[in-house]
Design an enzyme around this catalytic site. Structure first.
Site, PDB file in Angstrom:
ATOM      1  CG  HIS A 226      -6.725  -3.076  -4.462  1.00 35.20           C
ATOM      2  ND1 HIS A 226      -7.262  -2.697  -3.341  1.00 35.20           N
ATOM      3  CD2 HIS A 226      -5.773  -3.760  -4.101  1.00 35.20           C
ATOM      4  CE1 HIS A 226      -6.385  -3.191  -2.582  1.00 35.20           C
ATOM      5  NE2 HIS A 226      -5.706  -4.114  -3.141  1.00 35.20           N
TER       6      HIS A 226
HETATM    7  C1  UD1 Z   1      -0.498  -4.312  -4.593  1.00 35.87           C
HETATM    8  C2  UD1 Z   1      -0.163  -5.800  -3.739  1.00 35.87           C
HETATM    9  C3  UD1 Z   1      -2.064  -6.200  -3.034  1.00 35.87           C
HETATM   10  C4  UD1 Z   1      -1.929  -4.933  -2.133  1.00 35.87           C
HETATM   11  C5  UD1 Z   1      -2.227  -3.266  -3.034  1.00 35.87           C
HETATM   12  C6  UD1 Z   1      -2.477  -2.080  -2.001  1.00 35.87           C
HETATM   13  C7  UD1 Z   1       1.604  -6.903  -4.937  1.00 35.87           C
HETATM   14  C8  UD1 Z   1       1.023  -8.761  -5.551  1.00 35.87           C
HETATM   15  N1  UD1 Z   1       0.231  -6.288  -4.971  1.00 35.87           N
HETATM   16  O1  UD1 Z   1      -1.281  -4.629  -5.619  1.00 35.87           O
HETATM   17  O2  UD1 Z   1      -1.235  -7.466  -2.030  1.00 35.87           O
HETATM   18  O3  UD1 Z   1      -3.529  -4.919  -1.494  1.00 35.87           O
HETATM   19  O4  UD1 Z   1      -0.603  -3.215  -3.613  1.00 35.87           O
HETATM   20  O5  UD1 Z   1      -2.601  -1.172  -2.231  1.00 35.87           O
HETATM   21  O6  UD1 Z   1       2.842  -6.833  -4.422  1.00 35.87           O
HETATM   22  N2  UD1 Z   1      -0.280   2.064 -10.184  1.00 35.87           N
HETATM   23  C9  UD1 Z   1      -0.391   3.021 -10.251  1.00 35.87           C
HETATM   24  N3  UD1 Z   1       0.253   4.275  -9.657  1.00 35.87           N
HETATM   25  C10 UD1 Z   1       0.949   3.576  -8.609  1.00 35.87           C
HETATM   26  C11 UD1 Z   1       0.623   2.891  -8.615  1.00 35.87           C
HETATM   27  C12 UD1 Z   1       0.245   1.473  -9.487  1.00 35.87           C
HETATM   28  O7  UD1 Z   1      -1.169   4.169 -12.146  1.00 35.87           O
HETATM   29  O8  UD1 Z   1       1.296   4.280  -8.152  1.00 35.87           O
HETATM   30  C13 UD1 Z   1      -0.434   0.744 -11.287  1.00 35.87           C
HETATM   31  C14 UD1 Z   1      -0.614   0.408 -12.227  1.00 35.87           C
HETATM   32  O9  UD1 Z   1      -1.228   0.471 -13.675  1.00 35.87           O
HETATM   33  C15 UD1 Z   1       0.375  -0.630 -11.909  1.00 35.87           C
HETATM   34  C16 UD1 Z   1      -1.292  -1.191 -11.224  1.00 35.87           C
HETATM   35  O10 UD1 Z   1      -1.719  -0.076 -10.672  1.00 35.87           O
HETATM   36  O11 UD1 Z   1      -0.079  -1.727 -12.972  1.00 35.87           O
HETATM   37  C17 UD1 Z   1      -0.940  -2.201 -10.233  1.00 35.87           C
HETATM   38  O12 UD1 Z   1       0.141  -2.260  -9.111  1.00 35.87           O
HETATM   39  P1  UD1 Z   1       0.961  -2.834  -8.878  1.00 35.87           P
HETATM   40  O13 UD1 Z   1       2.061  -2.277  -7.676  1.00 35.87           O
HETATM   41  O14 UD1 Z   1       1.517  -4.352  -9.465  1.00 35.87           O
HETATM   42  O15 UD1 Z   1       0.109  -4.466  -7.567  1.00 35.87           O
HETATM   43  P2  UD1 Z   1      -1.210  -3.202  -6.472  1.00 35.87           P
HETATM   44  O16 UD1 Z   1      -2.624  -3.895  -7.748  1.00 35.87           O
HETATM   45  O17 UD1 Z   1      -1.482  -2.137  -6.490  1.00 35.87           O
HETATM   46  N1  UDP Z   2      -6.423   3.403   1.865  1.00 35.56           N
HETATM   47  C1  UDP Z   2      -6.594   4.874   2.128  1.00 35.56           C
HETATM   48  N2  UDP Z   2      -6.811   5.828   0.876  1.00 35.56           N
HETATM   49  C2  UDP Z   2      -7.555   5.085   0.100  1.00 35.56           C
HETATM   50  C3  UDP Z   2      -7.753   3.361  -0.039  1.00 35.56           C
HETATM   51  C4  UDP Z   2      -6.980   2.742   1.146  1.00 35.56           C
HETATM   52  O1  UDP Z   2      -5.276   6.055   1.872  1.00 35.56           O
HETATM   53  O2  UDP Z   2      -7.693   5.360  -1.129  1.00 35.56           O
HETATM   54  C5  UDP Z   2      -5.863   3.039   3.178  1.00 35.56           C
HETATM   55  C6  UDP Z   2      -6.996   1.888   4.186  1.00 35.56           C
HETATM   56  O3  UDP Z   2      -7.432   3.158   4.738  1.00 35.56           O
HETATM   57  C7  UDP Z   2      -5.810   1.248   4.573  1.00 35.56           C
HETATM   58  C8  UDP Z   2      -4.520   1.217   3.376  1.00 35.56           C
HETATM   59  O4  UDP Z   2      -4.500   1.923   2.367  1.00 35.56           O
HETATM   60  O5  UDP Z   2      -5.320   1.522   5.887  1.00 35.56           O
HETATM   61  C9  UDP Z   2      -5.328  -0.558   2.795  1.00 35.56           C
HETATM   62  O6  UDP Z   2      -4.304  -0.573   2.028  1.00 35.56           O
HETATM   63  P1  UDP Z   2      -4.758  -1.531   1.001  1.00 35.56           P
HETATM   64  O7  UDP Z   2      -6.572  -1.327   0.340  1.00 35.56           O
HETATM   65  O8  UDP Z   2      -4.495  -0.536  -0.342  1.00 35.56           O
HETATM   66  O9  UDP Z   2      -4.121  -3.026  -0.083  1.00 35.56           O
HETATM   67  P2  UDP Z   2      -4.493  -4.067   1.323  1.00 35.56           P
HETATM   68  O10 UDP Z   2      -4.556  -4.053   2.302  1.00 35.56           O
HETATM   69  O11 UDP Z   2      -5.588  -4.594   0.269  1.00 35.56           O
HETATM   70  O12 UDP Z   2      -2.801  -4.887   0.970  1.00 35.56           O
END
Ligand code: UD1
Ligand code: UDP
Length: 386
Positions: A226
């Site tokens: 992601h």
């Molecule tokens: C964010 C964090 C990242 C973290 C990740 C965990 C930042 C800059 N990035 O990235 O460090 O690893 O969360 O998962 O804060 N979206 C949905 N539904 C949701 C949430 C997101 O559809 O509930 C989609 C939307 O299209 C959105 C995209 O995901 O634009 C990205 O979401 P965003 O919160 O901006 O960043 P993440 O990629 O989730």
């Molecule tokens: N995780 C989860 N369901 C998923 C993918 C990840 O519960 O489908 C959990 C995972 O076990 C870990 C956390 O989410 O505890 C990691 O989050 P993510 O990969 O979204 O973000 P990052 O750690 O890269 O910031």
């Protein structure tokens, strides 16, 4: 002898999936402190920025992990970084200004982390950072920018490992020569606490989950993907998928909504070859999927560590990691995004790292966080009395 105040008020600011997992053990440790009748009593509230909002990315974790209901949901939602940060800070400021808060706690490295640290600093509310000091040394990553700025804004830095303490020292944070006398404490990884607290419960769901997905223990790979550096560049995403599709065993792939949206926009197939794309799973299912996988392929920060804790070899789909200890232990290979490099890294036999001591503490990080923050209050009172 200290005469502790009867109550202190702490507020945790969270908003994204990994932060709910980091928050859960802190809530437990606070509850244990209060139940034991220790003083000061901690009144803890949660502010959810609403960065993640799908039930499978947010609410599910509150339910599974028994996290108390947030006092506020700022409903910041998605957007560009500037839009998201602007909505968060604008909505956070009046809430923090209105409440009497002794300490704000922020977690990890997301935009929610930065928003919380920034508004707390501007309102002169003491702030603590859980998972302080982690560095990828890749300044183009939004997360690296968030971490560095957050660490420089917070007064208490709660580091998960020695490398993080060293990173902070290199930036002049902590130690006798820090002009701001910021406190750095090595507490360990709160995600290890979460894993230890939930693994046994997760195991109860294992059979159900595996059967539904048609998976056999040790006979599948687990993929998560992601990070913006991989998803926002179509050639990187395509290169990773082309390698993973050709792996010899099924690849279960809980797809992050960002990746789903971008794959749709690019007309990329997430289900090719051996890949089994599924919706994001809850934390308990994720622990089980991780534990029984042959190997993990991921660009997630948290998943790299969970693979390490569960003794499952990991191939990281990035050029660098915030968790170099996992690589040094032989548990994690940095494959980047090149197709041949990924396939070679998956094929390579894994080193035996399972007996090595954990560089991320003993699973007591959340208790140490609470103790450290309470010590901070006692020190504040002593300074005030001087
Ligand atoms: C964010 C964090 C990242 C973290 C990740 C965990 C930042 C800059 N990035 O990235 O460090 O690893 O969360 O998962 O804060 N979206 C949905 N539904 C949701 C949430 C997101 O559809 O509930 C989609 C939307 O299209 C959105 C995209 O995901 O634009 C990205 O979401 P965003 O919160 O901006 O960043 P993440 O990629 O989730
Ligand atoms: N995780 C989860 N369901 C998923 C993918 C990840 O519960 O489908 C959990 C995972 O076990 C870990 C956390 O989410 O505890 C990691 O989050 P993510 O990969 O979204 O973000 P990052 O750690 O890269 O910031």
């Amino acid at each position: 002898m200290d005469n502790p105040r009867a109550m202190v008020r702490w507020t945790s600011i969270v908003g994204a999936r990994p932060q709910f997992i980091k928050l859960a053990p802190i809530c437990r440790a606070i509850a244990a402190h209060n139940q034991a009748g220790h003083l000061p009593k901690i009144e803890h509230s949660i502010i959810h920025t609403g960065q993640h909002y799908d039930s499978a990315m947010a609410e599910l974790f509150f339910v599974e992990l028994g996290i108390p209901e947030p006092a506020y949901n700022l409903r910041a939602g998605s957007g560009t970084h500037a839009e998201q940060l602007a909505r968060m800070t604008e909505r956070l400021e009046p809430v923090l200004a209105r409440e009497w808060i002794d300490r704000v706690i922020v977690y990890g490295d997301t935009n929610s982390t930065l928003a919380g640290a920034l508004v707390a600093a501007r309102l002169e509310i003491p702030a603590a950072h859980v998972e302080a000091g982690c560095r990828s040394h890749n300044w183009s990553m939004p997360e690296e920018q968030n971490r560095v700025i957050t660490d420089h804004l917070c007064g208490v830095l709660l580091a998960p490992c020695r490398t993080a303490v060293k990173n902070l020292a290199r930036e002049g944070i902590g130690g006798a020569r820090d002009p701001r006398k910021r406190k750095v404490a090595l507490v360990g990884d709160v995600m290890f606490d979460a894993l230890l607290a939930n693994l046994a419960v997760a195991e109860v769901c294992a059979e159900l989950n595996m059967r539904r997905l048609g998976l056999v223990a040790g006979q599948y790979y687990l993929l998560t993907l992601h990070r913006s550096e991989n998803t926002n560049k179509s050639e990187r995403l395509a290169s990773i998928l082309s390698a993973v599709e050709d792996l010899p065993l099924p690849v279960v792939f809980p797809v992050h909504p960002r990746t789903l949206r971008i794959a749709k926009e690019l007309n990329l197939n997430l289900d090719g070859g051996n890949i089994r794309a599924i919706a994001p799973v809850g934390y308990l299912d994720m622990l089980v999927l991780t534990k029984y996988a042959r190997k993990i392929l991921t660009d997630s920060g948290g998943v790299q560590k969970e693979a390490f804790y569960l003794g499952v070899p990991c191939v990281t789909l990035r050029e660098e990691t915030e968790w170099p200890e996992t690589v040094e232990a032989g548990a994690n290979r940095l494959a980047g995004i090149d197709r041949a490099a990924i396939l070679a890294a998956v094929e390579q036999p894994a080193a035996d790292f399972r007996r090595k001591a954990s560089p991320f503490g003993q699973g007591k990080a959340s208790e140490l966080v609470v103790a450290e923050l309470l010590r901070g209050h006692a020190e504040d009172r002593r300074h005030a009395a001087d």
